[in-house]
Structure formats: structure tokens, C-alpha cells
Design a protein around this motif. Structure first.
Motif, PDB file in Angstrom:
ATOM      1  N   GLU A   1      23.585  20.853  27.702  1.00  0.00           N
ATOM      2  CA  GLU A   1      24.686  21.700  26.894  1.00  0.00           C
ATOM      3  C   GLU A   1      25.005  20.943  25.447  1.00  0.00           C
ATOM      4  OE1 GLU A   1      26.952  23.456  30.758  1.00  0.00           O
ATOM      5  OE2 GLU A   1      27.561  21.674  29.863  1.00  0.00           O
TER       6      GLU A   1
ATOM      7  N   GLU B   1      22.400  21.577  23.051  1.00  0.00           N
ATOM      8  CA  GLU B   1      22.329  23.064  22.541  1.00  0.00           C
ATOM      9  C   GLU B   1      23.559  23.284  21.664  1.00  0.00           C
ATOM     10  OE1 GLU B   1      20.156  26.008  24.694  1.00  0.00           O
ATOM     11  OE2 GLU B   1      20.706  24.921  26.567  1.00  0.00           O
ATOM     12  N   LEU B   2      24.469  22.625  21.972  1.00  0.00           N
ATOM     13  CA  LEU B   2      25.661  22.694  21.172  1.00  0.00           C
ATOM     14  C   LEU B   2      25.451  22.363  19.842  1.00  0.00           C
ATOM     15  CD1 LEU B   2      28.604  24.032  21.079  1.00  0.00           C
ATOM     16  CD2 LEU B   2      29.161  22.050  22.450  1.00  0.00           C
TER      17      LEU B   2
ATOM     18  N   GLN C   1      22.496  21.678  18.398  1.00  0.00           N
ATOM     19  CA  GLN C   1      21.666  22.498  17.784  1.00  0.00           C
ATOM     20  C   GLN C   1      22.066  23.623  17.216  1.00  0.00           C
ATOM     21  OE1 GLN C   1      19.119  22.817  21.072  1.00  0.00           O
ATOM     22  NE2 GLN C   1      17.403  21.292  20.233  1.00  0.00           N
ATOM     23  N   TRP C   2      23.065  24.564  17.776  1.00  0.00           N
ATOM     24  CA  TRP C   2      23.670  25.821  17.424  1.00  0.00           C
ATOM     25  C   TRP C   2      24.404  25.324  16.267  1.00  0.00           C
ATOM     26  CZ3 TRP C   2      24.317  30.832  17.446  1.00  0.00           C
ATOM     27  CH2 TRP C   2      25.363  31.281  17.512  1.00  0.00           C
TER      28      TRP C   2
ATOM     29  N   ARG D   1      22.234  25.069  13.392  1.00  0.00           N
ATOM     30  CA  ARG D   1      21.740  26.567  12.752  1.00  0.00           C
ATOM     31  C   ARG D   1      22.792  27.180  12.058  1.00  0.00           C
ATOM     32  NH1 ARG D   1      16.984  29.057  12.540  1.00  0.00           N
ATOM     33  NH2 ARG D   1      16.333  27.433  13.723  1.00  0.00           N
ATOM     34  N   LEU D   2      24.113  27.187  12.557  1.00  0.00           N
ATOM     35  CA  LEU D   2      25.258  28.035  11.986  1.00  0.00           C
ATOM     36  C   LEU D   2      25.425  27.445  10.538  1.00  0.00           C
ATOM     37  CD1 LEU D   2      27.760  28.228  14.713  1.00  0.00           C
ATOM     38  CD2 LEU D   2      26.393  30.282  13.603  1.00  0.00           C
TER      39      LEU D   2
ATOM     40  N   TRP E   1      22.633  28.424   7.866  1.00  0.00           N
ATOM     41  CA  TRP E   1      22.726  29.512   7.526  1.00  0.00           C
ATOM     42  C   TRP E   1      23.939  29.744   6.637  1.00  0.00           C
ATOM     43  CZ3 TRP E   1      24.972  34.297  11.059  1.00  0.00           C
ATOM     44  CH2 TRP E   1      24.787  35.561  10.295  1.00  0.00           C
TER      45      TRP E   1
ATOM     46  N   ALA F   1      32.260  31.464  15.016  1.00  0.00           N
ATOM     47  CA  ALA F   1      31.343  30.757  16.097  1.00  0.00           C
ATOM     48  C   ALA F   1      31.441  29.145  15.563  1.00  0.00           C
ATOM     49  CB  ALA F   1      30.008  31.223  15.678  1.00  0.00           C
TER      50      ALA F   1
ATOM     51  N   ARG G   1      34.787  22.742  20.646  1.00  0.00           N
ATOM     52  CA  ARG G   1      34.002  22.361  21.775  1.00  0.00           C
ATOM     53  C   ARG G   1      33.647  20.881  21.677  1.00  0.00           C
ATOM     54  NH1 ARG G   1      30.468  26.689  22.993  1.00  0.00           N
ATOM     55  NH2 ARG G   1      29.776  25.491  24.676  1.00  0.00           N
TER      56      ARG G   1
END
Lengths: 203, 203
Positions: free
Chosen positions: A76, A79-80, A82-83, A86-87, A90, A131, A138
Motif C-alpha cells: 500500500e 502504491e501510495l 507511486q500515486w 504520478r500526480l 502531472w 488527490a 495519508r
């Protein structure tokens, strides 16, 4: 503003603040009756606040239906990160180079991180910005551990901050490496976050 | 499962379902006492359910502190489509071509959309997948209007579905055009969604 808050909203804000500040640590059990006594309210506003925090994934309802401060599995956490990477990538597409607001030289790691990210995100799509903010909340207890687990983490952030007024590829590359390092060290960061939570773990 | 749900969770699920199905329409006021009577519960579980739905942005608390089913401004709808487009583009990077599960030829537009998106998202980062699902929930009332506002919208989706077993650039290009069309027509889609909500608008 505080005067206008209903009890449930006030309790929500206070528990959230306690989690973000690290006063409530990873995996700490959040007993509804104890919190009600602490905040001088009935169980109802506490349930209300915890339900929203669970929707925000800052707390989790465990298998015994007890709320606990959320703790990520290694997967988790990866992935957090990586997220968030990515944000950020962007957000850089709509980034207009400009120096970040002045930071006190003794600002703590999480404070510098949030200033840098908020600055990068400021022209991003509203949904993406929201996001990012939610991911940062988190990640808050990981941020506190990064500084212990990764040598030179604060310097790394200051070097990113120093590139904000230039933008472009140097900033993008540094940010990519910044997140790559966290993605590949998330087991270590997770252990450090867990260790930090030990001394006053109410679980 | 239903037996295990606490009143607040049950009310949350039921109101959410009513919003997603279109039974509760855009801008409809959600009166706490009426909902409590409808679900045969006290005001407390209704407040609990509405608070979570507000955190999920399916309902909003208006300036008179009355909950209403959320309605996007044109700008919000545009950013929401751009966001979904971005998430889809990202999901395609981990997409493994495979035909979507069989869809009934008379499946409705929203049903086909959700099947196609769920399929594309299935190997994506967990956070991204969750963000996609949340965006789709918030877009649900727009989806119903797209089919009215954009000629051939259902065919467009079926053509995307037909490319799922090939993947690659043809799929990516079709998806890009799919979202570009919605982004450039969001004023029209918003009007159509608003018009659909008129007849039984409880506001």
C-alpha cells in the motif's frame, strides 16, 4: 469559525489534527467512549468524525469493529508513493516556475515537503490537487519517518525547493528520483514509521 | 451482509444507491427528518450517512446547511472529465489487452461505460483505480445525460469495447477522443443532466 462547528465536525477536525501531528500514532486504537470523554461530547459526534476519517482512509475499522489509526502494508505504501509521484508529474505539466514561499531554515521535513508540493500543485487540475493533498495526509506518518530512514532527506527536499524557480527537466528529474528513492525504500520507511509509533502506542 | 450493517452504514448505502441510480436527482434537497422517516431510523444515522457522502462529494452541504445531491459547475465537470481522462491514460500503461466481459446488447450507456472502465482499470495502481471509481460515481448523473446530449454516444462506447482485446494505440486514441468530446461539450452535458433532473426535482 470554530464557534460555528457542530460537535461532529469539531471532533472530526480534532482527531484528524491529532493524527496528522503524530499525537495519535500508527495503529493506535481509537476507543469511542474514551474519545467522547476526552472531547466532552457523546459517542454520536465521535462516530460521525471517525466515519469521515475512515472515508478519508486516515483511520480503519479493524475486524473487531474497533477504529485504529491507519497503517499501510508495504504494498500500500509503495502504491501510495507511486500515486503521489504520478500526480506530481502531472502537476508539473501546468507548473509555472516561481520560487516557493520563504521557508524557515529550521522548518521540519514534513513542513518543507508540504510547502514544496503545495507550490508545485497550485496550478494543477482541482481533482488532482485534492488527490495530492489527500495522499499527503495519508503519507504524513511516513514523512516523519523518511527523515530518519533516508540519510540526507531534508537536504534532498531543499535541493528540490531551490529548483522551483527554474522548473523544467532539472526539477522533473529531481522529483522523479526523489519518489523513486522512496518507492524502493518503502519497507525501510514503513519500519521506521512503525518504530516511531511504538513508545506511546495505545494498542 | 445486510444483517451486519449498522443503521448509519445502511442509510449511507441506501442514499448512495438512490443517488447513483438517479432516484435522487441533481440538486435534490436531502431533508434529514424526511430521510429518517423514509428509512425508519432516527436523525443520527442519516447525519452519519450524509457526512460520508459529503466526504465522497456525492452530496454537498449548501449555505443554509441543507444537504443536496451534488451538481457540478461547468468548470468542475470539465476538470472531472479531464481527471478521468488522465486516470484512464495512466491505467492504459498497465493494461493487458483482453476482451471485456460479455455485455448484454441492451445494456444501458452507464452500464457499458462502467464495464469498459472497470476493465481498463483492473491492473492499475490501487489508488488510481479507487480515484477512477470515485470519479465515475460523481460522473454518474452526467453519464445518463451524455447519451441524450451526444449523438451516437452508446455506439462510441461499443467501439471502444471492441478494441479492448487489441489495446495499444487504437484503443488509446479512441479513449482520448472519447474524453476530448466530453470535455469540449461539458456545458451541453451539464444542461442535459439538469433538464433530466427537473420533473421530479424535490428542491
Amino acid at each position: 469559525m470554530a464557534l460555528d462547528l457542530r460537535p461532529g465536525e469539531r471532533v472530526y477536525q480534532e482527531i484528524k489534527q491529532a493524527i496528522l501531528s503524530g499525537e495519535f500514532v500508527i495503529l493506535q486504537r481509537l476507543d469511542i467512549d474514551k474519545l467522547a470523554a476526552q472531547f466532552g461530547v457523546s459517542a454520536t459526534p465521535v462516530r460521525y468524525g471517525l466515519a469521515i476519517l475512515a472515508a478519508e482512509r486516515l483511520v480503519k475499522l479493524n475486524s473487531s469493529r474497533v477504529y485504529q489509526v491507519a497503517f499501510w502494508s508495504e504494498q500500500e505504501l509503495r502504491e501510495l508513493y507511486q500515486w503521489r509521484q504520478r500526480l506530481t508529474k502531472w502537476a508539473l505539466q501546468s507548473y509555472v516556475p516561481e520560487a516557493a514561499p520563504a521557508m524557515s531554515p529550521d522548518a521540519d521535513y514534513a513542513g518543507v515537503y508540504l510547502t514544496v508540493m503545495g507550490h508545485i500543485d497550485r496550478n494543477a487540475n482541482t481533482e488532482a490537487r485534492r488527490a495530492g493533498r489527500s495522499a499527503d495526509e495519508r503519507l504524513q506518518q511516513a514523512l516523519r519517518a523518511e527523515d530518519d530512514a533516508l540519510p540526507g532527506a531534508l537536504d534532498e527536499l531543499h535541493r528540490i525547493a531551490a529548483l522551483l524557480d527554474r522548473g523544467g527537466a532539472p526539477l522533473a528529474n529531481k522529483l522523479r528520483r526523489y519518489f523513486d528513492r522512496r518507492i524502493s525504500h518503502c519497507a525501510l520507511i514503513r519500519s521506521a514509521a512503525h518504530a516511531k509509533a511504538m513508545p506511546n502506542n495505545g494498542a
